[in-house]
Design an enzyme around this catalytic site. Structure first.
Site, short mmCIF file in Angstrom:
data_model
loop_
_atom_site.label_atom_id
_atom_site.label_comp_id
_atom_site.label_asym_id
_atom_site.label_seq_id
_atom_site.Cartn_x
_atom_site.Cartn_y
_atom_site.Cartn_z
N CYS A 171 -33.30 16.16 46.34
CA CYS A 171 -34.17 15.08 46.77
C CYS A 171 -34.94 14.59 45.40
O CYS A 171 -34.12 14.00 44.51
CB CYS A 171 -35.08 15.59 47.91
N HIS A 216 -31.55 17.15 52.02
CA HIS A 216 -31.85 18.64 52.06
C HIS A 216 -30.78 19.69 52.39
O HIS A 216 -30.73 19.65 53.64
CB HIS A 216 -33.26 18.99 52.74
N GLU A 234 -30.87 22.65 52.58
CA GLU A 234 -31.61 23.91 53.17
C GLU A 234 -32.05 23.41 54.51
O GLU A 234 -32.26 24.32 55.39
CB GLU A 234 -32.60 24.41 52.28
#
Length: 196
Positions: A76, A178, A180
């Site tokens: 990011c 992202h 995750e």
């Protein structure tokens, strides 16, 4: 082992939770000597690119980061820091990629920030995207995007305009989404990175 570069601008909790879930060992990097303990590095980041760069400069780690030869992944804002310049705060960044971070144009059709799931299309063969089908969805939250340049674009997506969803140059990688927070394919990407 993966080293996470701590500079006060990353949402480290969600990233470390994902690495723990995947059984990927990691540690934190606070100072230059810490780099030697790790085989690869992650630069996390959320928020304002200019403020993040300012915090990174205060750590004194910028020359070391620019000289890294092991796999390094910016996530990011961490990815945006790898570019030469951001319109956010009109900030000069690390200049590892000679491309810019630009603001999405205002549009009644496309809300800014861009928040949600987008299909991502690989543009080059790379082990970072191993076992991730073309057009897989990843989760994005951002108001600024990396300008599209075929020389550095590893994968692309479109929101108002086509832009780089991920970039690659030598040992440096960046993802605007992202991983995750991107479900199974995001976890696959983090696992792939842990094996580079």
């Amino acid at each position: 082992m993966t080293g996470i570069i701590k500079y006060g601008a990353g949402n480290i909790f969600s990233l470390t939770a994902a690495l723990e879930r995947l059984g990927i060992p990691y540690g934190m990097i606070d100072k230059e000597e810490d780099f030697e303990q790790f085989d690869r590095y992650i630069i996390p980041g959320v928020g304002h690119a200019g403020a993040a760069m300012n915090k990174l400069e205060h750590t004194g780690l910028v020359p070391k980061i620019k000289s890294l030869t092991k796999p390094t992944l910016g996530i990011c804002v961490g990815m945006q820091l790898l570019t030469s310049y951001s319109e956010e705060g009109e900030s000069d960044l690390l200049e590892i990629f000679p491309i810019k971070t630009l603001r999405f144009p205002n549009s009644s059709e496309y809300k800014v920030p861009h928040t949600g799931w987008n299909r991502v299309y690989p543009e080059k063969e790379n082990p970072l995207f191993k076992n991730i089908p073309e057009g897989s969805h990843f989760y994005f939250v951002h108001s600024y995007f990396i300008e599209y340049d075929s020389a550095y674009t590893l994968s692309s997506t479109t929101y108002n305009n086509k832009f780089s969803a991920s970039i690659w140059r030598n040992n440096f990688y960046g993802v605007q989404f992202h991983p995750e927070k991107s479900g199974a394919y995001g976890e696959t990407l983090l696992t792939n990175f842990s094996k580079l």
